[in-house]
Scaffold this motif. Structure first.
Motif, PDB file in Angstrom:
ATOM      1  N   ASN A   1      29.463  85.264  29.207  1.00 20.93           N
ATOM      2  CA  ASN A   1      30.632  84.736  28.494  1.00 20.93           C
ATOM      3  C   ASN A   1      31.179  83.512  29.214  1.00 20.93           C
ATOM      4  OD1 ASN A   1      31.558  87.364  29.839  1.00 20.93           O
ATOM      5  ND2 ASN A   1      33.552  86.649  29.257  1.00 20.93           N
ATOM      6  N   ASP A   2      32.425  83.478  29.623  1.00 18.25           N
ATOM      7  CA  ASP A   2      33.080  82.231  30.035  1.00 18.25           C
ATOM      8  C   ASP A   2      32.350  81.428  31.115  1.00 18.25           C
ATOM      9  OD1 ASP A   2      34.767  84.043  28.834  1.00 18.25           O
ATOM     10  OD2 ASP A   2      36.334  83.913  30.331  1.00 18.25           O
TER      11      ASP A   2
ATOM     12  N   GLN B   1      30.406  84.084  33.522  1.00 23.47           N
ATOM     13  CA  GLN B   1      30.578  85.530  33.433  1.00 23.47           C
ATOM     14  C   GLN B   1      29.244  86.135  32.994  1.00 23.47           C
ATOM     15  OE1 GLN B   1      33.963  87.611  33.582  1.00 23.47           O
ATOM     16  NE2 GLN B   1      33.598  86.085  35.162  1.00 23.47           N
TER      17      GLN B   1
ATOM     18  N   TRP C   1      28.147  93.136  27.008  1.00 24.20           N
ATOM     19  CA  TRP C   1      29.266  93.318  27.957  1.00 24.20           C
ATOM     20  C   TRP C   1      28.850  94.249  29.081  1.00 24.20           C
ATOM     21  CZ3 TRP C   1      33.810  90.522  27.621  1.00 24.20           C
ATOM     22  CH2 TRP C   1      34.929  90.942  28.379  1.00 24.20           C
TER      23      TRP C   1
ATOM     24  N   LYS D   1      31.254  92.643  35.281  1.00 28.35           N
ATOM     25  CA  LYS D   1      31.062  91.190  35.383  1.00 28.35           C
ATOM     26  C   LYS D   1      30.840  90.675  36.800  1.00 28.35           C
ATOM     27  CE  LYS D   1      31.500  90.552  31.076  1.00 28.35           C
ATOM     28  NZ  LYS D   1      32.660  90.090  30.373  1.00 28.35           N
TER      29      LYS D   1
ATOM     30  N   TYR E   1      36.163  88.629  37.337  1.00 26.48           N
ATOM     31  CA  TYR E   1      36.503  87.961  36.081  1.00 26.48           C
ATOM     32  C   TYR E   1      36.590  86.449  36.270  1.00 26.48           C
ATOM     33  CZ  TYR E   1      37.264  91.932  32.919  1.00 26.48           C
ATOM     34  OH  TYR E   1      37.095  93.000  32.084  1.00 26.48           O
ATOM     35  N   SER E   2      37.069  85.770  35.227  1.00 24.81           N
ATOM     36  CA  SER E   2      37.002  84.311  35.214  1.00 24.81           C
ATOM     37  C   SER E   2      37.877  83.631  36.252  1.00 24.81           C
ATOM     38  CB  SER E   2      37.366  83.791  33.830  1.00 24.81           C
ATOM     39  OG  SER E   2      36.289  84.034  32.981  1.00 24.81           O
TER      40      SER E   2
ATOM     41  N   ARG F   1      45.678  86.465  34.170  1.00 24.06           N
ATOM     42  CA  ARG F   1      44.327  86.218  34.711  1.00 24.06           C
ATOM     43  C   ARG F   1      43.828  84.786  34.523  1.00 24.06           C
ATOM     44  NH1 ARG F   1      43.604  90.116  30.727  1.00 24.06           N
ATOM     45  NH2 ARG F   1      42.899  89.306  28.735  1.00 24.06           N
ATOM     46  N   ASP F   2      42.628  84.565  35.013  1.00 24.19           N
ATOM     47  CA  ASP F   2      41.867  83.320  34.878  1.00 24.19           C
ATOM     48  C   ASP F   2      42.533  82.143  35.603  1.00 24.19           C
ATOM     49  OD1 ASP F   2      40.445  85.010  33.175  1.00 24.19           O
ATOM     50  OD2 ASP F   2      41.391  84.226  31.367  1.00 24.19           O
TER      51      ASP F   2
ATOM     52  N   GLU G   1      44.598  83.382  27.023  1.00 28.98           N
ATOM     53  CA  GLU G   1      43.537  83.489  28.021  1.00 28.98           C
ATOM     54  C   GLU G   1      43.069  82.090  28.432  1.00 28.98           C
ATOM     55  OE1 GLU G   1      40.551  86.172  26.184  1.00 28.98           O
ATOM     56  OE2 GLU G   1      41.229  87.657  27.627  1.00 28.98           O
ATOM     57  N   CYS G   2      42.423  82.030  29.584  1.00 28.03           N
ATOM     58  CA  CYS G   2      41.733  80.808  30.056  1.00 28.03           C
ATOM     59  C   CYS G   2      42.587  79.546  29.935  1.00 28.03           C
ATOM     60  CB  CYS G   2      40.424  80.629  29.296  1.00 28.03           C
ATOM     61  SG  CYS G   2      39.329  82.026  29.495  1.00 28.03           S
TER      62      CYS G   2
ATOM     63  N   TYR H   1      34.905  79.726  22.559  1.00 27.99           N
ATOM     64  CA  TYR H   1      36.022  80.387  23.232  1.00 27.99           C
ATOM     65  C   TYR H   1      35.966  80.065  24.724  1.00 27.99           C
ATOM     66  CZ  TYR H   1      39.560  84.035  23.796  1.00 27.99           C
ATOM     67  OH  TYR H   1      40.721  84.696  24.050  1.00 27.99           O
ATOM     68  N   ALA H   2      37.046  80.390  25.422  1.00 28.62           N
ATOM     69  CA  ALA H   2      37.092  80.411  26.893  1.00 28.62           C
ATOM     70  C   ALA H   2      36.572  79.136  27.563  1.00 28.62           C
ATOM     71  CB  ALA H   2      36.305  81.618  27.406  1.00 28.62           C
TER      72      ALA H   2
ATOM     73  N   TRP I   1      32.395  78.803  26.209  1.00 27.00           N
ATOM     74  CA  TRP I   1      31.499  79.907  25.849  1.00 27.00           C
ATOM     75  C   TRP I   1      31.155  79.733  24.377  1.00 27.00           C
ATOM     76  CZ3 TRP I   1      33.839  85.447  25.005  1.00 27.00           C
ATOM     77  CH2 TRP I   1      32.834  86.316  24.560  1.00 27.00           C
TER      78      TRP I   1
HETATM   79  C1  FRU Z   1      37.838  85.441  28.214  1.00 24.16           C
HETATM   80  C2  FRU Z   1      37.979  86.610  29.184  1.00 24.16           C
HETATM   81  C3  FRU Z   1      38.849  86.239  30.364  1.00 24.16           C
HETATM   82  C4  FRU Z   1      38.388  87.201  31.425  1.00 24.16           C
HETATM   83  C5  FRU Z   1      36.902  87.268  31.133  1.00 24.16           C
HETATM   84  C6  FRU Z   1      36.256  88.588  31.412  1.00 24.16           C
HETATM   85  O1  FRU Z   1      36.690  85.524  27.450  1.00 24.16           O
HETATM   86  O2  FRU Z   1      38.475  87.743  28.530  1.00 24.16           O
HETATM   87  O3  FRU Z   1      40.237  86.297  30.109  1.00 24.16           O
HETATM   88  O4  FRU Z   1      38.661  86.773  32.707  1.00 24.16           O
HETATM   89  O5  FRU Z   1      36.737  86.939  29.770  1.00 24.16           O
HETATM   90  O6  FRU Z   1      34.876  88.498  31.260  1.00 24.16           O
END
Ligand code: FRU
Length: 465
Positions: free
Chosen positions: A32-33, A49, A57, A60, A92-93, A161-162, A215-216, A277-278, A294
């Motif tokens: 992902n991100d 990620q 999923w 991570k 995580y991110s 987060r992030d 997020e992000c 996204y992200a 992503w």
């Molecule tokens: C965004 C997210 C972030 C998190 C990460 C986890 O896609 O949900 O907020 O850190 O992915 O993989």
């Protein structure tokens, strides 16, 4: 990942005809991100990620690629994985900042208590800010826990987060995406003078609630204007706008770091496609503001079952150089992608047809009235100032995404086996999506008055460390 041990898994993934040619994908499993984007000694590092053994999923870690020219890459072993109690349920991110030839990485250590009585929003979850320092992008000594949930402001839920860290003059700032206890999305800023001690600075939120979680978050300056890029969750669709489950865009922001004041303008979507996204931005080796996102989205109703069957899922977007026009961000695919071009075909015919799987199309549009494109069963149209991307069978549940345009002048389209990225009017609007055509070579049909240039594209070279 120990490649020798997983030869069968790797060959299953690599034999999938939906693998992409000029996008970064997980070697196996899930991606992902993009994370930790940075440049050191002329090399751009791209982390992401990653869960190598699950395509849907999982726990991570940070996977790792690097490149000097955006066309030739190296794939490296996993850089960060859970190893302390503060990141036991996922690295995580996060982001990276290079200072005095050292890379400082900041990420979210995710912790989820296993107990049904928790809701994981107000309790049962930790999201810690953790730092690691590296001189080369490959090795680090220890993980430093910088901030815990108890350090966040009183009004925050456990979702914070992030971390994205940036420098202005001699001060460092960290922006984090957050959800308040009242379910409002916002960003919070911390400040540091030495990258060690971080003090809470202030909160950025919209006047009217705009979703329950952002997020992000990424606060960036493009040509002397600030933008807060983020991914708000919990926004209702409004006509053709906000059509995805979660959003990907930015608030133009007038911000005064000395006075701790700001004015947030209206949120603008950065990409209208189904799978985006992200994002994360960084200043690359050539000094450009580069955004990578992503090419996927969580919790969507549509799927990527074809790649999941082959033990992998998702990819990163084409990296885009950011420019601005007034309060609007423009996205341009990196010019280095021109080095992938081969077999140029230029036509001024108003109707062209060809068969291809990995290509770029550039159209100058003189008469938008007669414009339309079909790529397999995917259709692009422009009617009453609405540009639309319509997917059928090959979309695996994806249907229609649209945007309003004052005019349609130019299109640059990248198709890579099972992905499409459409840049409209020099990056004023972008659509990024996956799709799964039934035949590897697609029938492409273009109706256009103006010129149409078509290139077959080469693939990235990826060395494996
Ligand atoms: C965004 C997210 C972030 C998190 C990460 C986890 O896609 O949900 O907020 O850190 O992915 O993989």
């Amino acid at each position: 990942m120990l490649r020798e041990k997983y030869v069968d898994l790797i060959s299953k993934v690599n034999n999938d005809t939906y693998r992409l040619n000029f996008h970064l994908m997980p070697p196996t499993g899930w991606l992902n991100d993009p994370n930790g984007l940075c440049v050191i000694k002329g090399v751009n590092h791209i982390y992401f990620q990653y869960t190598p053994f699950s395509a849907t999923w999982g726990l991570k870690s940070w996977g790792h690629y690097s490149t000097e020219n955006w066309i030739d890459y190296s794939e490296h072993p996993i850089f960060l994985r859970p190893s302390i109690s503060e990141d036991r349920d996922g690295v995580y991110s996060g982001s990276a900042l290079v200072e005095n030839n050292k890379i400082h990485y900041y990420y979210t250590g995710n912790v989820k208590y296993i107990n049904k009585k928790y809701d994981y929003i107000l309790n049962g979850r930790e999201q810690n800010v953790i730092e690691v320092i590296s001189e080369d992008g490959f090795n680090y000594e220890k993980k430093n826990v910088l901030l815990k949930n108890s350090d966040y402001p009183e009004n925050m839920s456990t979702h914070v987060r992030d971390p994205k860290v940036f420098k202005i003059d001699n001060e460092y700032f960290m922006i984090l995406g957050a959800r308040t206890k009242e379910d409002r999305g916002c960003a919070i800023l911390y400040k540091s003078l030495d990258l060690e001690k971080w003090e809470y600075f202030f909160e950025i939120h919209s006047e009217k609630k705009f979703g329950y979680m952002w997020e992000c978050c990424d606060l960036i300056n493009i040509e002397d204007k600030w933008f807060l890029i983020c991914c708000p969750q919990g926004i209702e669709q409004e006509g053709i706008n906000f059509a995805n489950i979660y959003q990907f865009g930015y608030f133009p922001i007038d911000i005064n770091f000395k006075e701790k004041t700001y004015i947030l303008r209206e949120f603008i979507e950065l990409d209208r496609g189904f799978d985006i996204y992200a994002p994360q931005t960084f200043i690359d080796s050539k000094g450009r503001n580069v955004l990578i996102a992503w090419m996927g989205i969580p919790d969507a109703t549509y799927t990527n079952s074809k790649t999941i069957e082959n033990a992998w899922q998702h990819a990163l977007s084409i990296p885009r150089a950011l420019k601005r026009k007034g309060n609007k961000i423009l996205q341009e695919p990196l010019v280095e992608f021109e080095n992938l071009r081969k077999n140029k075909i230029l036509s001024t015919d108003s109707h062209i047809k060809f068969l291809a799987s990995t290509f770029e199309l550039i159209l100058n549009i003189e008469n938008p009235q007669i414009f339309s494109i079909k790529i397999g069963d995917v259709a692009l149209s422009y009617v009453n100032n609405i540009f639309s991307l319509v997917m059928k069978e090959s979309g695996e549940g994806r249907d229609k995404r649209s945007v309003y345009l004052d005019e349609l002048k130019k299109l640059q389209i990248f198709v890579d086996t099972s992905s499409i990225e459409i840049f409209i009017n020099e990056g004023e609007e972008v659509f990024t999506s996956r799709f799964y055509p039934s035949k590897q070579k697609m029938n492409v049909e273009v109706f256009n008055q103006g010129s149409c240039c078509y290139y077959e594209l080469d693939r990235f070279k990826i060395d494996i460390e």
